[in-house]
Design a protein around this motif. Structure first.
Motif, PDB file in Angstrom:
ATOM      1  N   UNK A   1       0.819  -1.215   0.000  1.00 36.39           N
ATOM      2  CA  UNK A   1       0.000   0.000   0.000  1.00 36.39           C
ATOM      3  C   UNK A   1       0.855   1.270   0.000  1.00 36.39           C
ATOM      4  N   UNK A   2       2.000   1.170  -0.650  1.00 36.36           N
ATOM      5  CA  UNK A   2       2.868   2.334  -0.860  1.00 36.36           C
ATOM      6  C   UNK A   2       2.567   2.863  -2.261  1.00 36.36           C
ATOM      7  N   UNK A   3       1.346   3.368  -2.384  1.00 35.02           N
ATOM      8  CA  UNK A   3       0.792   3.704  -3.687  1.00 35.02           C
ATOM      9  C   UNK A   3       1.529   4.845  -4.382  1.00 35.02           C
ATOM     10  N   UNK A   4       1.918   5.870  -3.662  1.00 29.82           N
ATOM     11  CA  UNK A   4       2.627   6.984  -4.301  1.00 29.82           C
ATOM     12  C   UNK A   4       3.935   6.522  -4.927  1.00 29.82           C
ATOM     13  N   UNK A   5       4.666   5.679  -4.194  1.00 29.29           N
ATOM     14  CA  UNK A   5       5.909   5.132  -4.744  1.00 29.29           C
ATOM     15  C   UNK A   5       5.634   4.260  -5.964  1.00 29.29           C
ATOM     16  N   UNK A   6       4.590   3.454  -5.870  1.00 28.31           N
ATOM     17  CA  UNK A   6       4.241   2.559  -6.981  1.00 28.31           C
ATOM     18  C   UNK A   6       3.883   3.365  -8.225  1.00 28.31           C
ATOM     19  N   UNK A   7       3.093   4.420  -8.055  1.00 25.66           N
ATOM     20  CA  UNK A   7       2.681   5.231  -9.205  1.00 25.66           C
ATOM     21  C   UNK A   7       3.850   6.015  -9.792  1.00 25.66           C
ATOM     22  N   UNK A   8       4.717   6.531  -8.931  1.00 31.61           N
ATOM     23  CA  UNK A   8       5.903   7.251  -9.415  1.00 31.61           C
ATOM     24  C   UNK A   8       6.777   6.319 -10.242  1.00 31.61           C
ATOM     25  N   UNK A   9       6.998   5.115  -9.735  1.00 34.43           N
ATOM     26  CA  UNK A   9       7.809   4.139 -10.463  1.00 34.43           C
ATOM     27  C   UNK A   9       7.119   3.727 -11.763  1.00 34.43           C
TER      28      UNK A   9
ATOM     29  N   UNK B   1       1.143  -0.010 -18.852  1.00 38.59           N
ATOM     30  CA  UNK B   1      -0.043   0.791 -18.540  1.00 38.59           C
ATOM     31  C   UNK B   1      -1.035  -0.003 -17.686  1.00 38.59           C
ATOM     32  N   UNK B   2      -1.197  -1.271 -18.000  1.00 40.66           N
ATOM     33  CA  UNK B   2      -2.094  -2.124 -17.214  1.00 40.66           C
ATOM     34  C   UNK B   2      -1.589  -2.235 -15.774  1.00 40.66           C
ATOM     35  N   UNK B   3      -0.279  -2.343 -15.610  1.00 36.82           N
ATOM     36  CA  UNK B   3       0.291  -2.398 -14.251  1.00 36.82           C
ATOM     37  C   UNK B   3      -0.068  -1.135 -13.471  1.00 36.82           C
ATOM     38  N   UNK B   4       0.035   0.004 -14.121  1.00 37.48           N
ATOM     39  CA  UNK B   4      -0.297   1.266 -13.454  1.00 37.48           C
ATOM     40  C   UNK B   4      -1.794   1.323 -13.143  1.00 37.48           C
ATOM     41  N   UNK B   5      -2.612   0.890 -14.077  1.00 44.25           N
ATOM     42  CA  UNK B   5      -4.062   0.893 -13.860  1.00 44.25           C
ATOM     43  C   UNK B   5      -4.435   0.003 -12.673  1.00 44.25           C
ATOM     44  N   UNK B   6      -3.731  -1.111 -12.513  1.00 45.74           N
ATOM     45  CA  UNK B   6      -4.007  -2.011 -11.387  1.00 45.74           C
ATOM     46  C   UNK B   6      -3.696  -1.349 -10.049  1.00 45.74           C
ATOM     47  N   UNK B   7      -2.687  -0.491 -10.021  1.00 44.90           N
ATOM     48  CA  UNK B   7      -2.380   0.237  -8.783  1.00 44.90           C
ATOM     49  C   UNK B   7      -3.563   1.149  -8.435  1.00 44.90           C
ATOM     50  N   UNK B   8      -4.059   1.870  -9.438  1.00 40.79           N
ATOM     51  CA  UNK B   8      -5.211   2.739  -9.186  1.00 40.79           C
ATOM     52  C   UNK B   8      -6.428   1.933  -8.747  1.00 40.79           C
ATOM     53  N   UNK B   9      -6.612   0.770  -9.327  1.00 45.99           N
ATOM     54  CA  UNK B   9      -7.741  -0.068  -8.932  1.00 45.99           C
ATOM     55  C   UNK B   9      -7.579  -0.521  -7.480  1.00 45.99           C
ATOM     56  N   UNK B  10      -6.362  -0.876  -7.097  1.00 45.93           N
ATOM     57  CA  UNK B  10      -6.103  -1.273  -5.711  1.00 45.93           C
ATOM     58  C   UNK B  10      -6.364  -0.104  -4.755  1.00 45.93           C
ATOM     59  N   UNK B  11      -6.167   1.115  -5.248  1.00 45.01           N
ATOM     60  CA  UNK B  11      -6.453   2.313  -4.458  1.00 45.01           C
ATOM     61  C   UNK B  11      -7.950   2.640  -4.460  1.00 45.01           C
TER      62      UNK B  11
END
Length: 131
Positions: A44-52, A66-76
C-alpha cells in the motif's frame, strides 16, 4: 502492527530489495521494476508505486506497463483513473486480453448496487401481488 502483517511486510521488503538488485545488474531489463510496482502496491505504498510506474512508462510505454499502473489505481479504489489508463492501454493494443479483462473488472457493477436493484424488483413484484 500484528505479527503476521509485520512478517508480510518484511517478506515484501525483501522482494523489493531483490528486484532492485536485479535491475541494477541489468538496467536494460525493466521487468524487475514492473514487479516492484506490484510489490509496492501490496504494501500500500501507492505513491511510490505510481511514481515508479510513470518512470517505467516514460522508458517503455507498452500495454503491459499501462495495465500495471491501472491495477495500482484499482487497488487504491480509484476506478475512474484505472479506467482512463486501461483505455489508454487499449488504444495501443485494442485486443489485449489483459487490458480487456481489467476493463471488464473495473466496469462491472458492484454487488451492493445489484443487491439494491434486486430488492427494488422484489418489492415491486410484491406490491403488484398485493394490489
Amino acid at each position: 502492527m500484528s505479527e503476521l502483517r509485520e512478517k508480510m511486510t518484511l517478506h515484501w521488503e525483501g522482494i523489493i530489495k531483490d528486484l532492485e538488485e536485479q535491475y541494477n545488474q541489468n538496467p536494460n531489463d525493466i521487468s524487475p521494476l514492473t514487479k516492484k510496482v506490484y510489490a509496492l502496491s501490496i504494501l500500500e505504498r501507492f505513491n511510490e508505486a505510481l511514481t515508479l510506474a510513470d518512470e517505467i512508462i516514460k522508458k517503455e510505454k507498452t500495454t503491459y506497463n499501462l495495465v500495471c499502473k491501472a491495477k495500482v489505481y484499482l487497488k487504491m479504489n480509484d476506478k475512474q483513473k484505472a479506467l482512463e489508463i486501461c483505455n489508454e492501454a487499449l488504444e495501443l493494443e485494442p485486443n489485449n486480453e489483459f487490458a480487456l479483462k481489467l476493463r471488464k473488472e473495473i466496469t462491472k457493477p458492484e454487488l451492493n448496487i445489484l443487491l439494491i436493484v434486486v430488492i427494488i424488483i422484489l418489492i415491486t413484484i410484491g406490491l403488484t401481488f398485493i394490489l
